[in-house]
Enzyme design. Structure first.
Site, PDB file in Angstrom:
ATOM      1  N   GLY A 229      65.966  12.914  69.776  1.00  0.00           N
ATOM      2  CA  GLY A 229      66.865  12.223  68.848  1.00  0.00           C
ATOM      3  C   GLY A 229      68.295  12.425  69.308  1.00  0.00           C
ATOM      4  O   GLY A 229      68.941  11.518  69.825  1.00  0.00           O
TER       5      GLY A 229
ATOM      6  N   THR B  49      66.533   1.410  62.283  1.00  0.00           N
ATOM      7  CA  THR B  49      67.024   0.796  61.047  1.00  0.00           C
ATOM      8  C   THR B  49      66.982  -0.723  61.186  1.00  0.00           C
ATOM      9  O   THR B  49      67.438  -1.264  62.200  1.00  0.00           O
ATOM     10  CB  THR B  49      68.474   1.275  60.767  1.00  0.00           C
ATOM     11  OG1 THR B  49      68.449   2.680  60.578  1.00  0.00           O
ATOM     12  CG2 THR B  49      69.058   0.596  59.537  1.00  0.00           C
TER      13      THR B  49
ATOM     14  N   ILE C 259      77.792  18.729  38.564  1.00  0.00           N
ATOM     15  CA  ILE C 259      78.696  18.578  37.415  1.00  0.00           C
ATOM     16  C   ILE C 259      78.080  17.649  36.369  1.00  0.00           C
ATOM     17  O   ILE C 259      78.239  17.854  35.172  1.00  0.00           O
ATOM     18  CB  ILE C 259      80.081  18.068  37.895  1.00  0.00           C
ATOM     19  CG1 ILE C 259      80.770  19.167  38.707  1.00  0.00           C
ATOM     20  CG2 ILE C 259      80.960  17.654  36.714  1.00  0.00           C
ATOM     21  CD1 ILE C 259      82.087  18.772  39.337  1.00  0.00           C
TER      22      ILE C 259
ATOM     23  N   GLU D  37      73.419   8.147  63.999  1.00  0.00           N
ATOM     24  CA  GLU D  37      74.574   7.953  64.899  1.00  0.00           C
ATOM     25  C   GLU D  37      75.161   9.291  65.344  1.00  0.00           C
ATOM     26  O   GLU D  37      76.354   9.393  65.623  1.00  0.00           O
ATOM     27  CB  GLU D  37      75.657   7.088  64.243  1.00  0.00           C
ATOM     28  CG  GLU D  37      75.215   5.672  63.911  1.00  0.00           C
ATOM     29  CD  GLU D  37      74.860   4.864  65.151  1.00  0.00           C
ATOM     30  OE1 GLU D  37      73.670   4.502  65.273  1.00  0.00           O
ATOM     31  OE2 GLU D  37      75.742   4.615  65.982  1.00  0.00           O
TER      32      GLU D  37
ATOM     33  N   THR E  97      74.208  13.694  64.650  1.00  0.00           N
ATOM     34  CA  THR E  97      74.264  14.627  63.513  1.00  0.00           C
ATOM     35  C   THR E  97      75.616  15.344  63.451  1.00  0.00           C
ATOM     36  O   THR E  97      76.419  15.273  64.388  1.00  0.00           O
ATOM     37  CB  THR E  97      73.170  15.708  63.660  1.00  0.00           C
ATOM     38  OG1 THR E  97      73.446  16.447  64.866  1.00  0.00           O
ATOM     39  CG2 THR E  97      71.772  15.117  63.729  1.00  0.00           C
TER      40      THR E  97
HETATM   41  C1  LIG Z   1      66.863   6.895  58.066  1.00  0.00           C
HETATM   42  C2  LIG Z   1      67.138   7.013  59.526  1.00  0.00           C
HETATM   43  C3  LIG Z   1      67.587   5.900  60.212  1.00  0.00           C
HETATM   44  C4  LIG Z   1      67.804   5.974  61.591  1.00  0.00           C
HETATM   45  N1  LIG Z   1      68.198   4.850  62.258  1.00  0.00           N
HETATM   46  C5  LIG Z   1      68.243   4.862  63.611  1.00  0.00           C
HETATM   47  C6  LIG Z   1      68.473   3.670  64.352  1.00  0.00           C
HETATM   48  O1  LIG Z   1      68.708   2.601  63.794  1.00  0.00           O
HETATM   49  N2  LIG Z   1      68.396   3.731  65.698  1.00  0.00           N
HETATM   50  C7  LIG Z   1      68.127   4.888  66.369  1.00  0.00           C
HETATM   51  O2  LIG Z   1      68.079   4.874  67.588  1.00  0.00           O
HETATM   52  N3  LIG Z   1      67.944   6.059  65.693  1.00  0.00           N
HETATM   53  C8  LIG Z   1      67.986   6.060  64.340  1.00  0.00           C
HETATM   54  N4  LIG Z   1      67.745   7.233  63.646  1.00  0.00           N
HETATM   55  C9  LIG Z   1      67.504   8.463  64.372  1.00  0.00           C
HETATM   56  C10 LIG Z   1      68.686   9.422  64.297  1.00  0.00           C
HETATM   57  O3  LIG Z   1      69.758   8.938  65.066  1.00  0.00           O
HETATM   58  C11 LIG Z   1      68.193  10.798  64.731  1.00  0.00           C
HETATM   59  O4  LIG Z   1      67.377  11.272  63.676  1.00  0.00           O
HETATM   60  C12 LIG Z   1      69.309  11.749  64.987  1.00  0.00           C
HETATM   61  O5  LIG Z   1      69.977  11.401  66.172  1.00  0.00           O
HETATM   62  C13 LIG Z   1      68.808  13.191  65.139  1.00  0.00           C
HETATM   63  O6  LIG Z   1      67.738  13.251  66.011  1.00  0.00           O
HETATM   64  P1  LIG Z   1      66.415  14.080  65.606  1.00  0.00           P
HETATM   65  O7  LIG Z   1      66.040  13.646  64.242  1.00  0.00           O
HETATM   66  O8  LIG Z   1      65.424  13.935  66.689  1.00  0.00           O
HETATM   67  O9  LIG Z   1      66.893  15.579  65.532  1.00  0.00           O
HETATM   68  P2  LIG Z   1      67.019  16.613  66.740  1.00  0.00           P
HETATM   69  O10 LIG Z   1      67.801  16.012  67.859  1.00  0.00           O
HETATM   70  O11 LIG Z   1      65.671  17.159  67.038  1.00  0.00           O
HETATM   71  O12 LIG Z   1      67.903  17.736  66.068  1.00  0.00           O
HETATM   72  C14 LIG Z   1      67.364  18.658  65.120  1.00  0.00           C
HETATM   73  C15 LIG Z   1      68.509  19.555  64.655  1.00  0.00           C
HETATM   74  O13 LIG Z   1      69.064  20.267  65.778  1.00  0.00           O
HETATM   75  C16 LIG Z   1      70.463  20.015  65.886  1.00  0.00           C
HETATM   76  N5  LIG Z   1      70.835  19.948  67.298  1.00  0.00           N
HETATM   77  C17 LIG Z   1      70.258  19.171  68.243  1.00  0.00           C
HETATM   78  N6  LIG Z   1      70.865  19.378  69.443  1.00  0.00           N
HETATM   79  C18 LIG Z   1      71.838  20.300  69.231  1.00  0.00           C
HETATM   80  C19 LIG Z   1      72.807  20.930  70.065  1.00  0.00           C
HETATM   81  N7  LIG Z   1      72.916  20.636  71.351  1.00  0.00           N
HETATM   82  N8  LIG Z   1      73.642  21.837  69.494  1.00  0.00           N
HETATM   83  C20 LIG Z   1      73.545  22.143  68.176  1.00  0.00           C
HETATM   84  N9  LIG Z   1      72.643  21.581  67.338  1.00  0.00           N
HETATM   85  C21 LIG Z   1      71.806  20.676  67.849  1.00  0.00           C
HETATM   86  C22 LIG Z   1      70.674  18.685  65.184  1.00  0.00           C
HETATM   87  O14 LIG Z   1      71.993  18.557  64.710  1.00  0.00           O
HETATM   88  C23 LIG Z   1      69.665  18.764  64.040  1.00  0.00           C
HETATM   89  O15 LIG Z   1      70.197  19.492  62.987  1.00  0.00           O
HETATM   90  C24 LIG Z   1      67.589   7.196  62.274  1.00  0.00           C
HETATM   91  C25 LIG Z   1      67.157   8.332  61.564  1.00  0.00           C
HETATM   92  C26 LIG Z   1      66.928   8.255  60.219  1.00  0.00           C
HETATM   93  C27 LIG Z   1      66.464   9.479  59.493  1.00  0.00           C
END
Ligand SMILES: Cc1cc2nc3c(=O)[nH]c(=O)nc-3n(C[C@H](O)[C@H](O)[C@H](O)COP(=O)(O)OP(=O)(O)OC[C@H]3O[C@@H](n4cnc5c(N)ncnc54)[C@H](O)[C@@H]3O)c2cc1C
Length: 395
Positions: free
Chosen positions: A133, A160, A346, A372, A374
């Site tokens: 992700g 999305t 609240i 976009e 985290t």
């Molecule tokens: C409702 C929804 C809509 C979405 N829409 C789209 C879309 O339209 N197109 C698309 O391509 N994607 C989409 N996404 C995906 C979204 O962009 C990813 O969920 C997001 O980028 C995080 O990836 P992951 O969930 O795999 O988490 P991971 O990358 O596995 O991360 C897990 C946790 O580890 C943290 N982390 C990861 N790497 C690091 C680092 N190097 N240093 C510190 N912390 C770190 C992250 O912040 C997070 O807290 C969507 C997700 C959701 C839930």
């Protein structure tokens, strides 16, 4: 030099139109589509037409070639639109036809011919895959040149508008062994043979927005559907595709600002009804604890909006804005979850009850700090830029 924060008059109609839609179209059906997950909100059809027309307008905004000093164009319009509509409902805002995240990607990196050709499409954005992700350099979906076409294979998750849009902008690698420089984006019609929607996700919030798994099995697209340059430039990395985020992150930040304003307005009403005056002339710490919370959150919210405006303005003026785009997204994403959760606290029974929208807003807000990029990823990007470190130095 004094800073003029007044919005350009030409954008007043955008704000007004979006505000009316948020109030009179979104809010009345907000709970309905929170309950009816995956059902297409037909109320949005008319807004889709307007979004299409507005895109035509953007092409002429300050683009007459004359030197106006500063430019207030498509990015500023997008953040204002997103802010107003998200005050009404974030999930519905994401469901409006013809203004998908893929459309922002096309606007950011397409050449003139592609801009013209894709002017009328509704495009979702597909980066995320089952294996990654945040680490968008790990793209495993492949695009192989075969004659006049690229052949795309792979699986994208959490797309999305993936089941509703008519096109999808897909990130795929031309050559996995080269690394990030080989990652390119492709505009793929959803009607292409080999493109299928495998399933829809059930989610915590923004339930009115469809989130799809999209599969690509030998899906052929015209070679000139590759956005930007097909050249693999190892020195440049994947700056081309990443440029998309410079435009989309301020829009997500603006969505957070819009939703945050909705929750702050509700908290203000609750406090005033309870007889707690919000007095900006007295120190926050000397006032009721809930009022002090409100003042702190409102100032965070103001800062979020200022950062968002700056990032969008820089994009309109062709200034590199990756740092500012991440700053706006990090600040606004964090603030909106703080604001909406405090509103539930609240509001107490009113906050927790489905008779109002506060609990829904708390659920909806979290995504704005996830997609976009985290919160942690935005902070990482900002830290790299501020400290002058590369992505290999700081991970
Ligand atoms: C409702 C929804 C809509 C979405 N829409 C789209 C879309 O339209 N197109 C698309 O391509 N994607 C989409 N996404 C995906 C979204 O962009 C990813 O969920 C997001 O980028 C995080 O990836 P992951 O969930 O795999 O988490 P991971 O990358 O596995 O991360 C897990 C946790 O580890 C943290 N982390 C990861 N790497 C690091 C680092 N190097 N240093 C510190 N912390 C770190 C992250 O912040 C997070 O807290 C969507 C997700 C959701 C839930």
């Amino acid at each position: 030099m004094a800073i003029n924060l007044e919005l350009p008059e030409k954008l007043n109609s955008t704000v007004e139109r979006a505000r009316l839609a948020a109030e009179h179209i979104f809010r009345p059906v907000s709970r309905k589509y929170d309950k009816a997950e995956h059902e297409y909100p037909t109320e949005l059809d008319e807004l889709g037409k307007i979004a299409k027309e507005a895109r035509g307008g953007d092409k002429t905004a300050d683009s007459d070639g004359a030197d106006h000093g500063t430019v207030n164009g498509a990015n500023l319009r997008s953040v204002l639109n997103a802010r107003e509509l998200s005050w009404g409902d974030v999930g519905l805002m994401l469901s409006i036809p013809y203004q998908g995240l893929g459309n922002a990607a096309i606007a950011a990196v397409a050449n003139d011919e592609q801009l013209e050709r894709f002017a009328d499409v509704w495009a979702a954005m597909a980066i995320t895959e089952p294996a990654f992700g945040s680490d968008s350099a790990a793209v495993a979906t492949t695009a192989v040149l075969d004659g006049d076409d690229y052949v795309i294979n792979g699986e994208k998750i959490f797309v999305t508008a993936g089941s509703r849009a008519d096109h999808v902008v897909v990130w795929a690698t031309l050559d996995k062994s080269v690394g990030r420089a080989a990652i390119k984006s492709f505009v793929v019609p959803m009607a292409t043979d080999g493109v299928t929607v495998a399933r829809l996700e059930h989610k915590l919030g923004i339930k009115s927005s469809d989130t799809a798994v999209v599969r690509f099995e030998n899906a052929r697209v015209r070679a000139d559907n590759l956005l930007g340059s097909p050249e693999i430039n190892v020195k440049k990395g994947f700056g081309g595709v990443m440029q998309t985020f410079d435009n989309t992150r301020p829009v997500v930040a603006a969505m957070a600002v819009g939703l945050g304003r909705a929750a702050l307005e509700e908290v203000r009403r609750i406090l005033e009804e309870a007889g707690h005056e919000i007095d900006y002339d007295r120190p926050a710490a000397a006032q009721h604890a809930a009022v002090a919370d409100f003042i702190r959150l409102e100032s965070d919210w103001e800062a979020s909006w200022m950062l968002t405006l700056r990032a969008a303005w820089m994009a309109d003026n062709k200034q590199p804005n990756s740092t500012e785009a991440s700053m706006s997204k990090a600040k606004a994403g964090r603030t909106v979850t703080d604001v909406t959760n405090k509103a539930v606290e609240i509001g107490a029974t009113a906050g927790f009850s489905e008779t109002q929208l506060l609990e829904k807003w708390a659920r909806d807000s979290k995504i704005l700090d996830i997609f976009e990029g985290t919160q942690q990823i935005q902070q990482l990007i900002i830290a790299r830029r501020v400290l002058g470190k590369s992505s290999a130095d700081l991970r």
